[in-house]
Design an enzyme around this catalytic site. Structure first.
Site, PDB file in Angstrom:
ATOM      1  N   HIS A  24     -11.323   1.386   7.384  1.00  0.00           N
ATOM      2  CA  HIS A  24     -10.477   0.571   6.433  1.00  0.00           C
ATOM      3  C   HIS A  24     -10.838   1.196   5.009  1.00  0.00           C
ATOM      4  O   HIS A  24     -11.842   0.629   4.229  1.00  0.00           O
ATOM      5  CB  HIS A  24     -11.011  -0.931   6.605  1.00  0.00           C
ATOM      6  CG  HIS A  24     -10.240  -1.956   5.608  1.00  0.00           C
ATOM      7  ND1 HIS A  24     -10.053  -3.132   5.775  1.00  0.00           N
ATOM      8  CD2 HIS A  24      -9.599  -1.594   4.640  1.00  0.00           C
ATOM      9  CE1 HIS A  24      -9.304  -3.662   4.708  1.00  0.00           C
ATOM     10  NE2 HIS A  24      -8.874  -2.709   3.915  1.00  0.00           N
ATOM     11  N   HIS A  26      -8.298   2.674   1.747  1.00  0.00           N
ATOM     12  CA  HIS A  26      -7.089   3.141   0.942  1.00  0.00           C
ATOM     13  C   HIS A  26      -7.289   4.358   0.210  1.00  0.00           C
ATOM     14  O   HIS A  26      -7.948   4.407  -0.615  1.00  0.00           O
ATOM     15  CB  HIS A  26      -6.328   2.103   0.294  1.00  0.00           C
ATOM     16  CG  HIS A  26      -6.210   0.803   1.100  1.00  0.00           C
ATOM     17  ND1 HIS A  26      -5.391   0.299   1.617  1.00  0.00           N
ATOM     18  CD2 HIS A  26      -7.280  -0.285   1.402  1.00  0.00           C
ATOM     19  CE1 HIS A  26      -5.393  -0.755   2.292  1.00  0.00           C
ATOM     20  NE2 HIS A  26      -6.508  -1.119   2.098  1.00  0.00           N
ATOM     21  N   HIS A 204      -3.641  -5.670   7.887  1.00  0.00           N
ATOM     22  CA  HIS A 204      -4.550  -6.627   6.768  1.00  0.00           C
ATOM     23  C   HIS A 204      -4.144  -8.076   7.049  1.00  0.00           C
ATOM     24  O   HIS A 204      -2.973  -8.529   6.949  1.00  0.00           O
ATOM     25  CB  HIS A 204      -4.061  -6.402   5.341  1.00  0.00           C
ATOM     26  CG  HIS A 204      -4.767  -5.146   4.949  1.00  0.00           C
ATOM     27  ND1 HIS A 204      -4.741  -3.973   5.172  1.00  0.00           N
ATOM     28  CD2 HIS A 204      -5.912  -5.085   3.831  1.00  0.00           C
ATOM     29  CE1 HIS A 204      -5.407  -2.933   4.448  1.00  0.00           C
ATOM     30  NE2 HIS A 204      -5.977  -3.846   3.762  1.00  0.00           N
ATOM     31  N   GLU A 207      -7.674 -12.069   4.573  1.00  0.00           N
ATOM     32  CA  GLU A 207      -8.543 -11.349   3.480  1.00  0.00           C
ATOM     33  C   GLU A 207      -8.543 -12.764   2.240  1.00  0.00           C
ATOM     34  O   GLU A 207      -9.477 -13.201   2.030  1.00  0.00           O
ATOM     35  CB  GLU A 207      -8.068 -10.150   2.759  1.00  0.00           C
ATOM     36  CG  GLU A 207      -8.758  -9.564   1.663  1.00  0.00           C
ATOM     37  CD  GLU A 207      -8.178  -8.481   0.970  1.00  0.00           C
ATOM     38  OE1 GLU A 207      -6.836  -7.986   1.277  1.00  0.00           O
ATOM     39  OE2 GLU A 207      -8.638  -7.681  -0.006  1.00  0.00           O
ATOM     40  N   ASP A 285     -12.935  -0.053   1.696  1.00  0.00           N
ATOM     41  CA  ASP A 285     -11.756  -0.411   1.193  1.00  0.00           C
ATOM     42  C   ASP A 285     -10.997   0.485   0.132  1.00  0.00           C
ATOM     43  O   ASP A 285     -10.235   1.117   0.193  1.00  0.00           O
ATOM     44  CB  ASP A 285     -11.803  -2.005   0.635  1.00  0.00           C
ATOM     45  CG  ASP A 285     -10.387  -2.736   0.885  1.00  0.00           C
ATOM     46  OD1 ASP A 285      -9.390  -2.123   1.441  1.00  0.00           O
ATOM     47  OD2 ASP A 285     -10.344  -3.679   0.398  1.00  0.00           O
ATOM     48  N   ASP A 286     -11.630   0.111  -1.266  1.00  0.00           N
ATOM     49  CA  ASP A 286     -11.101   1.140  -2.344  1.00  0.00           C
ATOM     50  C   ASP A 286     -12.297   1.284  -3.110  1.00  0.00           C
ATOM     51  O   ASP A 286     -12.476   0.821  -4.324  1.00  0.00           O
ATOM     52  CB  ASP A 286     -10.117   0.249  -3.152  1.00  0.00           C
ATOM     53  CG  ASP A 286      -8.939  -0.397  -2.345  1.00  0.00           C
ATOM     54  OD1 ASP A 286      -7.976   0.531  -2.107  1.00  0.00           O
ATOM     55  OD2 ASP A 286      -8.829  -1.324  -1.723  1.00  0.00           O
TER      56      ASP A 286
HETATM   57  N1  HPA Z   1      -5.671  -5.548   0.504  1.00  0.00           N
HETATM   58  C1  HPA Z   1      -4.576  -5.487   0.514  1.00  0.00           C
HETATM   59  N2  HPA Z   1      -3.990  -4.391   0.221  1.00  0.00           N
HETATM   60  C2  HPA Z   1      -4.565  -3.391  -0.290  1.00  0.00           C
HETATM   61  C3  HPA Z   1      -6.099  -3.493  -0.474  1.00  0.00           C
HETATM   62  C4  HPA Z   1      -6.592  -4.546  -0.185  1.00  0.00           C
HETATM   63  O1  HPA Z   1      -7.880  -4.843   0.101  1.00  0.00           O
HETATM   64  N3  HPA Z   1      -6.561  -2.258  -0.944  1.00  0.00           N
HETATM   65  C5  HPA Z   1      -5.380  -1.628  -1.232  1.00  0.00           C
HETATM   66  N4  HPA Z   1      -4.328  -2.063  -0.795  1.00  0.00           N
HETATM   67 ZN    ZN Z   2      -7.647  -2.626   2.402  1.00  0.00          ZN
END
Ligand code: HPA
Ligand code: ZN
Length: 345
Positions: A24, A26, A204, A207, A285-286
């Site tokens: 996971h 991006h 997703h 969250e 994630d990012d």
């Molecule tokens: N959630 C949803 N979309 C996203 C995320 C996330 O954590 N990171 C990049 N796009």
């Molecule tokens: Zn994500």
């Protein structure tokens, strides 16, 4: 594997050394400020921040949307196939340094086609970097195309159409962007089509959104993995189902902290998910925005929650179990996992 307890001061080294899969992240979220400015210059663009330090100081978020707005600004500098290659190559080099043996990389094309960049430019750049990482590092990496859920189902169908000439470069389809107000069922038909086409499916859910979104990702979209899923904690029946059906959750602790899903890392529910028998994994994630790549997620979360070497093994093993690699590749990865733990015993 039954793991003997190890001294607390040796745990971070084990966490860093252990082979792992990242499921996971991006790719646009791995774009470091330095690379944003370098690409802006290469493409002769101006970027709405004067320098790296001022951009980095803007990385304070209240929720998912406040992050997505800034994340979107960063994507504007990506224009050419080489830009997409360079971004992906930088991530894979960083992941390799964290002993990631396999990565499943999220990307979207809708952000870039809206900037006038062709879907093929995006996919070819990412794919070439994945192929080179296999040669250079012996890593495997595959690509998951995410639809943007704040856009319409019709736009997701168009995105799929544009990606189909590159079908062989993609392992799966996911669903990302603003969650609340955009439930999975909005994409029921396009996910059904993706399933017919043989894509692996993830989404997703949970969250920031409610447990109901996790139920509908499973029952309506028929996904195999849930990205995040931490809100499942509020639904006992869902927790039992996730454990019983061994549905993986790709958890991202530092992301959850930065986006205020949990007030402090000590409040994160990763340990409770594992105790409930859920197949959780740890991911970044990012990473350029949330203060750490995968090993930082492991070391900070283990320190905050007091997790054990046994749980480290479980999380690494889960990452290979939850991945879309072949059984042969999985065996090669878990053999290396075992060797690393034996060295630390
Ligand atoms: N959630 C949803 N979309 C996203 C995320 C996330 O954590 N990171 C990049 N796009
Ligand atoms: Zn994500």
């Amino acid at each position: 594997m039954k793991v003997k307890p190890i001294p607390a001061d040796r745990l971070p080294a084990l966490l860093r050394a252990m082979p792992k899969a990242e499921l996971h992240m991006h790719i646009e979220g791995s774009l470091e400020p330095e690379l944003i400015f370098a690409l802006a210059e290469r493409n002769r663009m101006t970027f709405p921040y004067p320098d790296v330090a001022s951009l980095r100081s803007a990385y304070v978020f209240e929720n998912l949307q406040s992050f997505l707005d800034l994340y979107h600004a960063g994507t504007q500098v990506l224009r050419t196939e080489q830009d997409f290659y360079d971004m992906t190559q930088a991530y894979l080099a960083r992941a390799h340094a964290d002993n990631v043996l396999h990565a499943e990389i999220f990307f979207d094309t809708q952000t870039h086609t809206a900037h006038g960049v062709d879907a093929g430019v995006v996919i070819r750049g990412l794919h070439r970097a994945c192929a080179d990482a296999a040669t250079q590092y012996g890593m495997s990496a595959s690509l998951i195309l995410c639809f943007l859920r704040h856009l319409s189902e019709q736009e997701a169908f168009e995105c799929l159409e544009q990606a189909l000439p590159f079908r062989d470069m993609l392992v799966g389809i996911g669903l990302a962007s603003s969650e609340v107000g955009h439930p999975p069922e909005k994409f029921a038909r396009v996910f059904a089509r993706c399933r017919e086409l043989g894509f692996r499916l993830v989404a997703h859910a949970g969250e920031e959104g409610p447990p109901a979104y996790i139920w509908s990702a499973l029952d309506v979209l028929k996904v195999e993995r849930i990205d995040h899923g931490v809100q499942a904690m509020h639904d006992a029946a869902l927790m039992r189902r996730l454990a019983a059906e061994r549905i993986p959750l790709t958890v991202c602790p530092l992301s959850n902290l930065k986006l205020c899903v949990f007030p402090r890392l000590q409040d994160h529910n990763l340990g409770r998910l594992l105790d409930a028998g859920i197949l959780a994994t740890v991911n970044s994630d990012d990473p350029a925005y949330f203060g750490g790549y995968i090993n930082e997620n492991f070391t900070q979360t283990f320190a905050a929650l007091g997790l054990s070497a046994q749980q480290a093994w479980q999380l690494a093993d889960n990452s290979f179990t939850a991945s879309f690699i072949t059984p042969e590749r999985r065996r090669a990865c878990t053999d290396r996992l075992q060797e690393t733990f034996e060295r630390f015993q």
